[in-house]
Design a protein around this motif. Structure first.
Motif, PDB file in Angstrom:
ATOM      1  N   PRO A   1      -3.799   3.688 -19.263  1.00 28.37           N
ATOM      2  CA  PRO A   1      -4.046   4.202 -17.915  1.00 28.37           C
ATOM      3  C   PRO A   1      -3.469   3.314 -16.817  1.00 28.37           C
ATOM      4  O   PRO A   1      -3.236   3.776 -15.698  1.00 28.37           O
ATOM      5  N   ILE A   2      -3.176   2.076 -17.138  1.00 26.73           N
ATOM      6  CA  ILE A   2      -2.572   1.171 -16.155  1.00 26.73           C
ATOM      7  C   ILE A   2      -1.223   1.707 -15.687  1.00 26.73           C
ATOM      8  O   ILE A   2      -0.816   1.504 -14.543  1.00 26.73           O
ATOM      9  N   LEU A   3      -0.546   2.441 -16.562  1.00 21.60           N
ATOM     10  CA  LEU A   3       0.789   2.952 -16.246  1.00 21.60           C
ATOM     11  C   LEU A   3       0.778   4.244 -15.431  1.00 21.60           C
ATOM     12  O   LEU A   3       1.828   4.650 -14.923  1.00 21.60           O
ATOM     13  N   SER A   4      -0.385   4.863 -15.300  1.00 23.95           N
ATOM     14  CA  SER A   4      -0.413   6.145 -14.587  1.00 23.95           C
ATOM     15  C   SER A   4      -1.477   6.234 -13.504  1.00 23.95           C
ATOM     16  O   SER A   4      -1.464   7.175 -12.716  1.00 23.95           O
ATOM     17  N   HIS A   5      -2.375   5.273 -13.419  1.00 23.99           N
ATOM     18  CA  HIS A   5      -3.442   5.312 -12.412  1.00 23.99           C
ATOM     19  C   HIS A   5      -3.306   4.106 -11.480  1.00 23.99           C
ATOM     20  O   HIS A   5      -3.326   2.955 -11.930  1.00 23.99           O
ATOM     21  N   TRP A   6      -3.180   4.405 -10.217  1.00 27.02           N
ATOM     22  CA  TRP A   6      -2.908   3.370  -9.223  1.00 27.02           C
ATOM     23  C   TRP A   6      -3.981   2.282  -9.203  1.00 27.02           C
ATOM     24  O   TRP A   6      -3.666   1.096  -9.192  1.00 27.02           O
ATOM     25  N   LEU A   7      -5.234   2.651  -9.180  1.00 26.10           N
ATOM     26  CA  LEU A   7      -6.306   1.666  -9.117  1.00 26.10           C
ATOM     27  C   LEU A   7      -6.296   0.758 -10.349  1.00 26.10           C
ATOM     28  O   LEU A   7      -6.417  -0.466 -10.229  1.00 26.10           O
ATOM     29  N   ALA A   8      -6.115   1.340 -11.517  1.00 26.87           N
ATOM     30  CA  ALA A   8      -6.058   0.540 -12.748  1.00 26.87           C
ATOM     31  C   ALA A   8      -4.860  -0.413 -12.726  1.00 26.87           C
ATOM     32  O   ALA A   8      -4.966  -1.583 -13.124  1.00 26.87           O
ATOM     33  N   PHE A   9      -3.732   0.071 -12.239  1.00 32.58           N
ATOM     34  CA  PHE A   9      -2.521  -0.749 -12.141  1.00 32.58           C
ATOM     35  C   PHE A   9      -2.743  -1.935 -11.203  1.00 32.58           C
ATOM     36  O   PHE A   9      -2.449  -3.082 -11.553  1.00 32.58           O
ATOM     37  N   THR A  10      -3.275  -1.669 -10.003  1.00 36.23           N
ATOM     38  CA  THR A  10      -3.468  -2.755  -9.033  1.00 36.23           C
ATOM     39  C   THR A  10      -4.503  -3.759  -9.531  1.00 36.23           C
ATOM     40  O   THR A  10      -4.330  -4.964  -9.334  1.00 36.23           O
ATOM     41  N   GLN A  11      -5.550  -3.292 -10.169  1.00 36.59           N
ATOM     42  CA  GLN A  11      -6.555  -4.216 -10.695  1.00 36.59           C
ATOM     43  C   GLN A  11      -5.962  -5.104 -11.794  1.00 36.59           C
ATOM     44  O   GLN A  11      -6.201  -6.301 -11.828  1.00 36.59           O
ATOM     45  N   GLU A  12      -5.224  -4.491 -12.696  1.00 33.59           N
ATOM     46  CA  GLU A  12      -4.619  -5.241 -13.804  1.00 33.59           C
ATOM     47  C   GLU A  12      -3.657  -6.314 -13.293  1.00 33.59           C
ATOM     48  O   GLU A  12      -3.750  -7.477 -13.673  1.00 33.59           O
ATOM     49  N   PHE A  13      -2.750  -5.913 -12.422  1.00 30.46           N
ATOM     50  CA  PHE A  13      -1.720  -6.852 -11.988  1.00 30.46           C
ATOM     51  C   PHE A  13      -2.244  -7.852 -10.958  1.00 30.46           C
ATOM     52  O   PHE A  13      -1.772  -8.984 -10.915  1.00 30.46           O
ATOM     53  N   SER A  14      -3.224  -7.462 -10.181  1.00 25.87           N
ATOM     54  CA  SER A  14      -3.825  -8.420  -9.248  1.00 25.87           C
ATOM     55  C   SER A  14      -4.618  -9.476  -9.997  1.00 25.87           C
ATOM     56  O   SER A  14      -4.567 -10.660  -9.657  1.00 25.87           O
TER      57      SER A  14
ATOM     58  N   LEU B   1       3.814  -3.087 -21.843  1.00 25.43           N
ATOM     59  CA  LEU B   1       2.902  -1.939 -21.806  1.00 25.43           C
ATOM     60  C   LEU B   1       3.667  -0.634 -22.037  1.00 25.43           C
ATOM     61  O   LEU B   1       3.209   0.249 -22.767  1.00 25.43           O
ATOM     62  N   LEU B   2       4.831  -0.518 -21.408  1.00 33.15           N
ATOM     63  CA  LEU B   2       5.648   0.694 -21.606  1.00 33.15           C
ATOM     64  C   LEU B   2       6.052   0.868 -23.065  1.00 33.15           C
ATOM     65  O   LEU B   2       6.020   1.986 -23.592  1.00 33.15           O
ATOM     66  N   TRP B   3       6.438  -0.201 -23.720  1.00 32.93           N
ATOM     67  CA  TRP B   3       6.912  -0.130 -25.093  1.00 32.93           C
ATOM     68  C   TRP B   3       5.790   0.043 -26.112  1.00 32.93           C
ATOM     69  O   TRP B   3       5.900   0.852 -27.031  1.00 32.93           O
ATOM     70  N   PHE B   4       4.741  -0.740 -25.952  1.00 34.64           N
ATOM     71  CA  PHE B   4       3.726  -0.813 -26.999  1.00 34.64           C
ATOM     72  C   PHE B   4       2.442  -0.043 -26.712  1.00 34.64           C
ATOM     73  O   PHE B   4       1.644   0.176 -27.616  1.00 34.64           O
ATOM     74  N   ASP B   5       2.245   0.382 -25.463  1.00 35.12           N
ATOM     75  CA  ASP B   5       1.026   1.125 -25.125  1.00 35.12           C
ATOM     76  C   ASP B   5       1.330   2.121 -24.002  1.00 35.12           C
ATOM     77  O   ASP B   5       0.771   2.046 -22.920  1.00 35.12           O
TER      78      ASP B   5
END
Length: 190
Positions: free
Chosen positions: A42-55, A34-38
């Motif tokens: 928002p997954i990289l900067s928003h806590w809720l989006a990050f937790t939802q994606e990785f959970s 995600l860091l390299w290609f996208d």
């Protein structure tokens, strides 16, 4: 963690970066991709989006089943103290929602054989709390005797439980009364 350091983790992106620093394996590879290609995802900067994606992709699907399996497979090592072990056991046990009978069975199963051998000589405990207290006494006596370089002793503080046979096995001393006219075992203070 975030509430303990509100200034450090004021920004959601700080929370995401902190959590991402603990990722391993395929979850870490996904984050790196995600860091390299996208990088604007928002997954990289928003806590809720990050937790939802990785959970959703890497989280535990059946947490109760996992906790039950962890508790079922949990074992106390021979060289560890019960007081340390019971903390870990209680943490896992709390999440299972099991009743006290099931917890007592699981606890008995997790104990090393030397504790089980001594418990065979002790009064049967009918409650989970009584069982934990007895195991604590057995373990404390073991470690006290070990620090004094003497053979382990058997003593239970059970006030009134006299319906058991005292006997010595595997070098364990029991508190058999000196007076043969009084067959009730004598309980030594732990």
């Amino acid at each position: 963690m975030f509430q303990a350091k509100p200034i450090t983790f004021q920004l959601e992106s700080s929370r995401v970066a902190f959590a991402a620093s603990y990722l391993q394996g395929i979850a870490f590879n996904h984050y790196t991709a995600l860091l390299w290609f996208d990088p604007n995802n928002p997954i990289l900067s928003h806590w809720l989006a990050f937790t939802q994606e990785f959970s959703s992709k890497f989280g535990v699907f059946d947490t109760i089943a996992e906790v039950e399996e962890n508790l079922f497979n949990l074992r106390m090592c021979d060289n560890k103290r019960f007081t340390t072990f019971i903390i870990r056991f209680k943490r896992e046990a709390y999440e299972t929602g099991w009743n006290y009978n099931a917890l007592q069975f699981a606890l008995c199963r997790a104990l090393p054989q030397w504790i089980k051998d001594v418990l065979c000589l002790a009064p049967k405990q009918t409650t989970y709390d009584g069982y934990k207290a007895l195991v604590t006494q057995v373990d404390q006596c073991y470690w006290e005797d070990r620090s004094e370089n003497t053979a382990p002793r058997t003593s239970w503080n059970t006030s009134g439980n006299t319906n058991w046979q005292a006997g010595a096995t595997n070098g364990i001393r029991s508190s058999i009364p000196a007076n043969p006219a009084n067959p009730a075992p004598r309980f030594l203070p732990g």
